[in-house]
Scaffold this motif. Structure first.
Motif, PDB file in Angstrom:
ATOM      1  N   SER A   1       0.816  -1.212   0.000  1.00 49.11           N
ATOM      2  CA  SER A   1       0.000   0.000   0.000  1.00 49.11           C
ATOM      3  C   SER A   1       0.852   1.265   0.000  1.00 49.11           C
ATOM      4  O   SER A   1       2.010   1.270   0.442  1.00 49.11           O
ATOM      5  CB  SER A   1      -0.925   0.022   1.220  1.00 49.11           C
ATOM      6  OG  SER A   1      -0.180   0.233   2.409  1.00 49.11           O
ATOM      7  N   ALA A   2       0.260   2.345  -0.476  1.00 47.45           N
ATOM      8  CA  ALA A   2       0.913   3.658  -0.414  1.00 47.45           C
ATOM      9  C   ALA A   2       1.167   4.048   1.040  1.00 47.45           C
ATOM     10  O   ALA A   2       2.160   4.709   1.347  1.00 47.45           O
ATOM     11  CB  ALA A   2       0.049   4.705  -1.121  1.00 47.45           C
ATOM     12  N   SER A   3       0.303   3.612   1.933  1.00 52.08           N
ATOM     13  CA  SER A   3       0.481   3.904   3.361  1.00 52.08           C
ATOM     14  C   SER A   3       1.791   3.317   3.874  1.00 52.08           C
ATOM     15  O   SER A   3       2.594   4.015   4.498  1.00 52.08           O
ATOM     16  CB  SER A   3      -0.706   3.345   4.151  1.00 52.08           C
ATOM     17  OG  SER A   3      -0.577   3.624   5.515  1.00 52.08           O
TER      18      SER A   3
ATOM     19  N   LEU B   1      -3.296   7.980   4.722  1.00 48.23           N
ATOM     20  CA  LEU B   1      -3.632   7.157   3.557  1.00 48.23           C
ATOM     21  C   LEU B   1      -4.417   5.902   3.923  1.00 48.23           C
ATOM     22  O   LEU B   1      -4.977   5.249   3.045  1.00 48.23           O
ATOM     23  CB  LEU B   1      -2.361   6.783   2.796  1.00 48.23           C
ATOM     24  CG  LEU B   1      -1.715   7.916   2.007  1.00 48.23           C
ATOM     25  CD1 LEU B   1      -0.311   7.537   1.558  1.00 48.23           C
ATOM     26  CD2 LEU B   1      -2.587   8.307   0.815  1.00 48.23           C
TER      27      LEU B   1
ATOM     28  N   TYR C   1      -7.856   8.033   3.580  1.00 45.09           N
ATOM     29  CA  TYR C   1      -8.103   8.991   2.493  1.00 45.09           C
ATOM     30  C   TYR C   1      -7.019   8.906   1.426  1.00 45.09           C
ATOM     31  O   TYR C   1      -5.837   8.786   1.749  1.00 45.09           O
ATOM     32  CB  TYR C   1      -8.138  10.428   3.042  1.00 45.09           C
ATOM     33  CG  TYR C   1      -9.238  10.649   4.037  1.00 45.09           C
ATOM     34  CD1 TYR C   1     -10.550  10.848   3.603  1.00 45.09           C
ATOM     35  CD2 TYR C   1      -8.979  10.641   5.401  1.00 45.09           C
ATOM     36  CE1 TYR C   1     -11.568  11.032   4.521  1.00 45.09           C
ATOM     37  CE2 TYR C   1      -9.997  10.825   6.320  1.00 45.09           C
ATOM     38  CZ  TYR C   1     -11.293  11.012   5.873  1.00 45.09           C
ATOM     39  OH  TYR C   1     -12.309  11.187   6.781  1.00 45.09           O
ATOM     40  N   LYS C   2      -7.427   8.977   0.193  1.00 45.68           N
ATOM     41  CA  LYS C   2      -6.491   9.076  -0.927  1.00 45.68           C
ATOM     42  C   LYS C   2      -5.895  10.484  -0.906  1.00 45.68           C
ATOM     43  O   LYS C   2      -6.442  11.387  -0.264  1.00 45.68           O
ATOM     44  CB  LYS C   2      -7.214   8.824  -2.243  1.00 45.68           C
ATOM     45  CG  LYS C   2      -7.777   7.423  -2.347  1.00 45.68           C
ATOM     46  CD  LYS C   2      -8.562   7.234  -3.624  1.00 45.68           C
ATOM     47  CE  LYS C   2      -9.180   5.847  -3.628  1.00 45.68           C
ATOM     48  NZ  LYS C   2      -9.992   5.607  -4.818  1.00 45.68           N
ATOM     49  N   PRO C   3      -4.781  10.713  -1.620  1.00 44.15           N
ATOM     50  CA  PRO C   3      -4.197  12.063  -1.641  1.00 44.15           C
ATOM     51  C   PRO C   3      -5.192  13.138  -2.089  1.00 44.15           C
ATOM     52  O   PRO C   3      -5.099  14.285  -1.666  1.00 44.15           O
ATOM     53  CB  PRO C   3      -3.041  11.934  -2.634  1.00 44.15           C
ATOM     54  CG  PRO C   3      -2.638  10.499  -2.518  1.00 44.15           C
ATOM     55  CD  PRO C   3      -3.937   9.750  -2.313  1.00 44.15           C
ATOM     56  N   SER C   4      -6.187  12.748  -2.881  1.00 41.05           N
ATOM     57  CA  SER C   4      -7.202  13.701  -3.338  1.00 41.05           C
ATOM     58  C   SER C   4      -8.198  14.067  -2.242  1.00 41.05           C
ATOM     59  O   SER C   4      -8.993  14.986  -2.400  1.00 41.05           O
ATOM     60  CB  SER C   4      -7.972  13.113  -4.527  1.00 41.05           C
ATOM     61  OG  SER C   4      -8.712  11.968  -4.105  1.00 41.05           O
TER      62      SER C   4
ATOM     63  N   THR D   1     -10.473  11.881  -1.136  1.00 40.98           N
ATOM     64  CA  THR D   1     -11.606  10.961  -1.236  1.00 40.98           C
ATOM     65  C   THR D   1     -11.347   9.726  -0.378  1.00 40.98           C
ATOM     66  O   THR D   1     -10.192   9.406  -0.069  1.00 40.98           O
ATOM     67  CB  THR D   1     -11.861  10.552  -2.703  1.00 40.98           C
ATOM     68  OG1 THR D   1     -10.682   9.911  -3.205  1.00 40.98           O
ATOM     69  CG2 THR D   1     -12.219  11.750  -3.560  1.00 40.98           C
TER      70      THR D   1
ATOM     71  N   ASN E   1     -10.522   6.170   1.071  1.00 44.67           N
ATOM     72  CA  ASN E   1      -9.639   5.084   0.664  1.00 44.67           C
ATOM     73  C   ASN E   1     -10.023   3.838   1.448  1.00 44.67           C
ATOM     74  O   ASN E   1     -10.462   3.932   2.587  1.00 44.67           O
ATOM     75  CB  ASN E   1      -8.183   5.473   0.956  1.00 44.67           C
ATOM     76  CG  ASN E   1      -7.182   4.689   0.145  1.00 44.67           C
ATOM     77  OD1 ASN E   1      -7.532   3.961  -0.773  1.00 44.67           O
ATOM     78  ND2 ASN E   1      -5.915   4.853   0.480  1.00 44.67           N
ATOM     79  N   TRP E   2      -9.907   2.687   0.844  1.00 47.06           N
ATOM     80  CA  TRP E   2     -10.198   1.410   1.493  1.00 47.06           C
ATOM     81  C   TRP E   2     -11.652   1.335   1.966  1.00 47.06           C
ATOM     82  O   TRP E   2     -11.946   0.766   3.017  1.00 47.06           O
ATOM     83  CB  TRP E   2      -9.238   1.152   2.650  1.00 47.06           C
ATOM     84  CG  TRP E   2      -7.805   1.168   2.246  1.00 47.06           C
ATOM     85  CD1 TRP E   2      -6.914   2.188   2.434  1.00 47.06           C
ATOM     86  CD2 TRP E   2      -7.104   0.144   1.543  1.00 47.06           C
ATOM     87  NE1 TRP E   2      -5.694   1.845   1.906  1.00 47.06           N
ATOM     88  CE2 TRP E   2      -5.779   0.596   1.350  1.00 47.06           C
ATOM     89  CE3 TRP E   2      -7.452  -1.115   1.060  1.00 47.06           C
ATOM     90  CZ2 TRP E   2      -4.809  -0.170   0.709  1.00 47.06           C
ATOM     91  CZ3 TRP E   2      -6.484  -1.863   0.418  1.00 47.06           C
ATOM     92  CH2 TRP E   2      -5.187  -1.394   0.242  1.00 47.06           C
TER      93      TRP E   2
ATOM     94  N   HIS F   1     -15.695   2.825   5.426  1.00 45.55           N
ATOM     95  CA  HIS F   1     -15.049   4.132   5.583  1.00 45.55           C
ATOM     96  C   HIS F   1     -14.955   4.513   7.063  1.00 45.55           C
ATOM     97  O   HIS F   1     -13.929   5.046   7.512  1.00 45.55           O
ATOM     98  CB  HIS F   1     -15.793   5.198   4.782  1.00 45.55           C
ATOM     99  CG  HIS F   1     -15.095   6.524   4.772  1.00 45.55           C
ATOM    100  ND1 HIS F   1     -13.766   6.663   4.438  1.00 45.55           N
ATOM    101  CD2 HIS F   1     -15.535   7.766   5.066  1.00 45.55           C
ATOM    102  CE1 HIS F   1     -13.418   7.946   4.528  1.00 45.55           C
ATOM    103  NE2 HIS F   1     -14.478   8.626   4.910  1.00 45.55           N
TER     104      HIS F   1
END
Length: 175
Positions: A118-120, A135, A138-141, A143, A145-146, A158
Motif C-alpha cells: 500500500s501507499a500507506s 492514507l 483517504y487518498k491524496p485527493s 476521497t 480510501n479502502w 469508511h
C-alpha cells in the motif's frame, strides 16, 4: 495457562504483537460471532469470530459450525501473529505501537500483502508516518480510501478506515 507476550522489532524499535488495544479495535469493528456465517460484503465467504475465514484460519471454517470462545481466541492470536510476522518483514522504519496496531488491523482486514504494497506502508517506510496514517482512510485527493467493495462505497468500511487512521495517529508526536 501462562500468557505469551510477543514483541516484534521493526528497524530496531520494539512493538507488542497482538496488543490489547489491537484486539479491542478488531473486536469493535469485526464483532465476535461464534457461529460461522456467510459474510455478505465478502460475497458469502464463510466467516467466524472476529472475521476469520478459510484464507487465514488454522482450522476449516464451515457454514453453520459453532466455535467456542477459546477456539476463537486461539485462532485470532495465531492469525494475528502470522500477519505481524509478515508485516515486520515489509516495514523498515521504526514505528510506535499505534502505527503497528493500525497496520496489523489493515493486514487482518485486507491481507498483509495488500498492506505491505500500500501507499500507506510506502510512506511509513520513508518516515512519513502522518501521511502513511492519513492514507489508511483517504487518498491524496481527499476521497475515501479502502472503503469500497468493487465500485460500491460502503460507509461502514469508511468508518472503520477513519477509526484505523485515528488509531494510527494516536502515538505520533504533534511537535
Amino acid at each position: 495457562m501462562k500468557k505469551k507476550i510477543v514483541y516484534f522489532f521493526i528497524a530496531g524499535a520494539s512493538v507488542l504483537g497482538a496488543s490489547p488495544a489491537l484486539i479491542k479495535f478488531l473486536e469493535r469493528w469485526e464483532g465476535v460471532e461464534y457461529v460461522v456465517y456467510a459474510d455478505k460484503l465478502a460475497g458469502g465467504l464463510p466467516t467466524v469470530c472476529n472475521g476469520i475465514t478459510n484464507y487465514t484460519s488454522p482450522y476449516p471454517v464451515v457454514l453453520g459450525e459453532r466455535w467456542s470462545k477459546e477456539k476463537c481466541k486461539e485462532a485470532t492470536q495465531h492469525i494475528m501473529l502470522e500477519i505481524q510476522r509478515e508485516l515486520a518483514q515489509c516495514l523498515t522504519y521504526p514505528v510506535p505501537q499505534s502505527v503497528w496496531d493500525s497496520l496489523s488491523d489493515h493486514g487482518w482486514h485486507f491481507g498483509v500483502r495488500r498492506t505491505c504494497n500500500s501507499a500507506s506502508a510506502q510512506e511509513i517506510n520513508k518516515g512519513n508516518l502522518k501521511k502513511g496514517c492519513d492514507l489508511l482512510a483517504y487518498k491524496p485527493s481527499g476521497t475515501p480510501n479502502w472503503a469500497y467493495v468493487g465500485n460500491t462505497f460502503i460507509q461502514g468500511l469508511h468508518n472503520r478506515a477513519k477509526a484505523r487512521r485515528e488509531l494510527c495517529l494516536k502515538d505520533l508526536s504533534t511537535g
